[in-house]
Write an enzyme that holds these catalytic residues in place. Sequence first.
Site, short mmCIF file in Angstrom:
data_model
loop_
_atom_site.label_atom_id
_atom_site.label_comp_id
_atom_site.label_asym_id
_atom_site.label_seq_id
_atom_site.Cartn_x
_atom_site.Cartn_y
_atom_site.Cartn_z
N ASP A 47 3.92 2.34 1.27
CA ASP A 47 4.52 3.56 0.73
C ASP A 47 5.25 4.35 1.84
O ASP A 47 4.65 4.70 2.85
CB ASP A 47 3.39 4.40 0.12
CG ASP A 47 3.86 5.33 -0.97
OD1 ASP A 47 4.87 6.02 -0.76
OD2 ASP A 47 3.20 5.37 -2.03
N THR A 88 8.00 7.52 -5.43
CA THR A 88 6.96 6.49 -5.47
C THR A 88 6.88 5.73 -6.80
O THR A 88 6.87 4.50 -6.82
CB THR A 88 5.59 7.11 -5.16
OG1 THR A 88 5.65 7.62 -3.83
CG2 THR A 88 4.47 6.09 -5.26
N LYS A 170 -3.65 5.17 -4.34
CA LYS A 170 -2.88 6.08 -5.20
C LYS A 170 -2.80 5.49 -6.60
O LYS A 170 -2.38 4.34 -6.76
CB LYS A 170 -1.47 6.17 -4.59
CG LYS A 170 -0.65 7.37 -4.99
CD LYS A 170 0.76 7.24 -4.39
CE LYS A 170 1.00 8.22 -3.26
NZ LYS A 170 2.39 8.17 -2.76
N ASP A 171 -3.14 6.26 -7.61
CA ASP A 171 -3.19 5.73 -8.99
C ASP A 171 -1.89 5.02 -9.40
O ASP A 171 -1.90 3.86 -9.80
CB ASP A 171 -3.55 6.85 -9.99
CG ASP A 171 -2.79 8.15 -9.77
OD1 ASP A 171 -1.62 8.10 -9.36
OD2 ASP A 171 -3.36 9.23 -10.03
N ARG A 172 -0.75 5.72 -9.29
CA ARG A 172 0.50 5.15 -9.80
C ARG A 172 0.93 3.90 -9.03
O ARG A 172 1.64 3.05 -9.57
CB ARG A 172 1.62 6.19 -9.79
CG ARG A 172 1.94 6.84 -8.45
CD ARG A 172 2.94 7.98 -8.64
NE ARG A 172 3.33 8.65 -7.40
CZ ARG A 172 2.66 9.65 -6.85
NH1 ARG A 172 1.54 10.09 -7.39
NH2 ARG A 172 3.09 10.22 -5.73
N HIS A 318 4.55 12.43 4.88
CA HIS A 318 4.84 13.75 4.33
C HIS A 318 4.27 14.86 5.22
O HIS A 318 4.90 15.89 5.42
CB HIS A 318 4.23 13.89 2.93
CG HIS A 318 5.09 13.31 1.84
ND1 HIS A 318 6.31 13.85 1.53
CD2 HIS A 318 4.91 12.26 1.00
CE1 HIS A 318 6.85 13.14 0.54
NE2 HIS A 318 6.03 12.17 0.21
N ASP A 361 8.35 1.35 -1.24
CA ASP A 361 8.80 1.97 -2.49
C ASP A 361 9.92 2.98 -2.28
O ASP A 361 10.51 3.47 -3.22
CB ASP A 361 7.62 2.62 -3.22
CG ASP A 361 6.95 3.69 -2.38
OD1 ASP A 361 7.09 3.67 -1.13
OD2 ASP A 361 6.28 4.57 -2.96
N HIS A 362 10.23 3.30 -1.03
CA HIS A 362 11.31 4.21 -0.61
C HIS A 362 11.16 4.43 0.88
O HIS A 362 10.13 4.08 1.45
CB HIS A 362 11.24 5.57 -1.34
CG HIS A 362 9.88 6.21 -1.26
ND1 HIS A 362 9.41 6.81 -0.12
CD2 HIS A 362 8.87 6.27 -2.16
CE1 HIS A 362 8.18 7.24 -0.33
NE2 HIS A 362 7.82 6.92 -1.55
N HIS A 496 11.50 12.38 0.63
CA HIS A 496 12.42 11.33 0.20
C HIS A 496 12.86 11.61 -1.22
O HIS A 496 12.34 12.51 -1.86
CB HIS A 496 11.70 9.98 0.28
CG HIS A 496 10.34 10.01 -0.36
ND1 HIS A 496 10.15 9.76 -1.69
CD2 HIS A 496 9.12 10.33 0.15
CE1 HIS A 496 8.87 9.89 -1.98
NE2 HIS A 496 8.20 10.25 -0.89
ZN LIG Z 1 6.02 6.55 -2.26
#
Ligand SMILES: [Zn+2]
Length: 555
Positions: A47, A88, A170-172, A318, A361-362, A496
């Site tokens: 991530d 994300t 992370k859930d997602r 972050h 993812d980015h 991002h």
């Molecule tokens: Zn992300």
Amino acid sequence: MRKLLLTLILFTSFFSCKTTENTTIKTTNIAENTSTRPKLVVGIVVDQMRYDYLTRFYSKFGKDGFKRLVSGGFSCKNTHFNYVPTYTAPGHTSIYTGTTPATHGIIGNNWFDKESKKYIYCTDDASVKTVGSTSSAGLMSPKNELTTTMTDQLRLDTNFQGKVIGVSIKDRASILPAGHLANAAYWFDGNDQGRFISSTFYIDALPKWVQEFNDSRKVDEYMQTWNTLYDINTYTESIADDNNYEKPFEGLDKATFPYDLKKLAAKNQGYSILKATPFGNTIVKDFAKLAIQNEGLGQDVITDFIAISFSSTDYIGHRFGVDSKEVEDTYIRLDKEIADLLNYLDSQVGKGNYTVFLTADHGAVRVPSYLADLKTHAGYVNQKKLKKKIRKAIRKKYGSDSLIANISNYQVFFDKKALKKADLSLKKVSNYLKSKIENWDNVQQCITGETLKNNSFPNGILHKIQMGYHPKRSGDVVIILDPAYISGYGPQGSTHGSGFTYDTHVPLVFYGKHIPQGKTFRPIVIPDIAATISALLDMQMPNGCTGNPILEIVE
Ligand SMILES: [Zn+2]
């Protein structure tokens, strides 16, 4: 001399004989490989991993982690996200569905739902229940993901004999890759829980091995003191530890090493503090190993798939920013987790029996306040002021700002009923607002939803906006800020979401069974990943796939 020459000739002939033998074996293997699938596919998403994290810290990596993947596998060095927004949830979904938000519908982590007029979270699902803890952190499913994932396709293709497991803190990042048909997706419930959980969407109860892991309270072992792995003075790829661009943990004045997690936990959501430390990656890797072992992944000829997302890198980015010592230490440590995982796969599944891909993812922007101090064009657009200004512009022209239903994710949503009542056309109002916003400072351009629906942009930033625009879910005016300008974030830490290269350029490495050694600078887009894995498995692509197999790999 003659003796030496003879030895040399003997050695050379022995060597060439060996080469011929190797070639024969190799050819046989290739013949076998084309008719057989890997026993296990391992998808690794890191991530917020910018492309340059692979190169910037390369000299700090060992030989068994990232370097093993790059030198033994195939590296696509010019891989980009081909849509906006680079968040994300859209990132993970696009990797696994082989398409973009325009098709799969995951347009953000959260978005304004036009029907209910409320914000929804990408994986929220009130119809399911948490499995494994007493919290509401498991009321989730992939129901908003409108297309199938490559993991779904594997389940369908193997008539549900191939297993699929998703794992992330992370859930997602666990749910969206695992898809709709997975055996299970697991994510970490922090706060006072410190447990891996799931939802009744997948399973009714945790399997014994997950229950045992949770009950062992092994989680407390990860709550260590975070110091740099090596002498901090050797971390020459990042700026001073004490700087103005990092957000300290709650309860601290400074963002400097060391961090005593046990002490910091009380003021930083208990076990959730793990997420923003490298130990969050360790627990995910350890849990993934347990999943491979206990679910028997890669133990027979029917291909299984484990989707692993290392998300702590995102929380750390972050908080501390792209150039921080904390980020450098995180990648040095992640390299060791990757090495450990690959070694484990060698022993558990067998060298040459599994295929890995690693991507992100980015990316992320360097902290804009840092860039601004360096006198480059960078900075912040105050979100509150921007929203006020948008409302004021509409009020001034049309007498009321109730025409605006919502402003979020750099998009303005108009209230269609209010427009109708005022006898105003969406096109007219959208175009007016666009013409106003485009003149404001640090706005590069605007585009209306109407224009996106009625035109086709083959390249450039507008193409990316179009690929990220879902007609039913997205807003009516889309705002694009200048490069390195962000809104609603800062002045500390990185974020991002844009279509600029710092957010779109990510690593992409394939490794293992069927993967040739090599690299390419040819442009590759994220949807090509699912197309490539589908081609390697010789199965149907996900149903909305817009990517193409990477020919250098599959041919
Ligand atoms: Zn992300």
